[in-house]
Design a protein around this motif. Structure first.
Motif, short mmCIF file in Angstrom:
data_model
loop_
_atom_site.label_atom_id
_atom_site.label_comp_id
_atom_site.label_asym_id
_atom_site.label_seq_id
_atom_site.Cartn_x
_atom_site.Cartn_y
_atom_site.Cartn_z
N VAL A 1 -0.46 30.76 -51.51
CA VAL A 1 -0.74 31.22 -50.25
C VAL A 1 -1.66 30.39 -49.69
CG1 VAL A 1 -1.65 33.33 -49.41
CG2 VAL A 1 -0.18 33.48 -51.12
N TYR B 1 -2.29 30.16 -45.44
CA TYR B 1 -2.21 31.42 -44.73
C TYR B 1 -3.70 32.12 -45.14
CZ TYR B 1 2.78 31.20 -44.49
OH TYR B 1 4.19 31.06 -44.09
N LEU C 1 0.45 38.58 -39.93
CA LEU C 1 -0.67 37.77 -40.36
C LEU C 1 -1.06 36.86 -39.31
CD1 LEU C 1 -2.21 36.34 -42.84
CD2 LEU C 1 -0.57 34.75 -42.99
N ALA D 1 5.63 35.56 -43.66
CA ALA D 1 4.51 34.87 -44.43
C ALA D 1 4.72 34.89 -45.84
CB ALA D 1 3.22 35.15 -43.90
#
Length: 213
Positions: A102, A107, A194, A203
């Motif tokens: 991630v 993100y 997100l 995502a």
């Protein structure tokens, strides 16, 4: 053997360096921190993220400020019971063990102040959330989302997630399965987009441990 001995004044000079190391310019230190993240967790730090770290150490200063060894790893950060390097190292461990893919995908905004979190979310669609590290806890991450109801805007931040409670499940599954009691006590997931506007499943879907519910 006598030829290998260092002069006494040189020994004293070496010891003095470690007892009281010279200050280092923020520009140089930021390059080292960026390199550390790139090598350890596969993604470096943006200018904005580095600015947040700079302010955590020396307050809001210009990029040409200097950082002492004591500020870096001996003094507790303001309002906390731990040192800057202790905090940063705990986050490197957290990313490497539980957030690596991630983080690598970009993100996790990560280093951001509470004021900036609200500034980033205030104009976004209801249900937009972002992931950021906790400033007052070691090795922890959380998420904040914005909601609009009856013309009012509300920001909510989840309880921090740490090495301990992330052992039981993946962080992507936490995002997918997160629920809060809505009107009429019906639980629903408030995390829809997100930041800046990617759907939750777009995502994180590839990281779910099982199919999307």
């Amino acid at each position: 053997m006598s030829q290998l001995r260092q002069p006494k004044n040189r020994i004293n000079k070496n010891l003095a360096f470690f007892v009281d190391p010279p200050k280092v310019g923020w520009k140089q230190l930021s390059e080292v921190l960026n390199w550390q993240f790139s090598c350890t967790v596969g993604r470096g730090l943006s200018k904005q993220q580095l600015n947040v770290l700079r302010d955590k150490i020396v307050g809001e200063r210009a990029d040409d400020c200097e950082v002492s060894w004591s500020q870096f790893c001996k003094e507790n950060m303001p309002g906390t019971g731990f040192r800057f390097w202790q905090w940063l190292d705990s986050l490197l461990v957290l990313i490497r063990k539980f957030l690596h893919p991630v983080w690598a995908d970009g993100y996790v905004i990560g280093f951001v102040s509470e004021e900036t979190v609200r500034e980033l979310l205030k104009d976004k669609e209801s249900g937009t959330f972002l992931l950021h590290f906790c400033e007052n806890n070691l090795g922890s991450i959380t998420f904040t989302w914005v909601e609009r109801k009856n013309g009012e805007m509300k920001f909510t931040t989840a309880e921090p997630y740490t090495n301990y409670n992330l052992n039981a499940t993946t962080f992507a599954d936490i995002i997918r399965d997160y629920k809060v009691a809505a009107d009429g006590s019906v639980s629903e997931n408030p995390l829809k987009f997100l930041y800046p506007g990617i759907t939750r499943d777009e995502a994180f879907g590839k990281y779910y441990s099982r199919g999307t519910e």
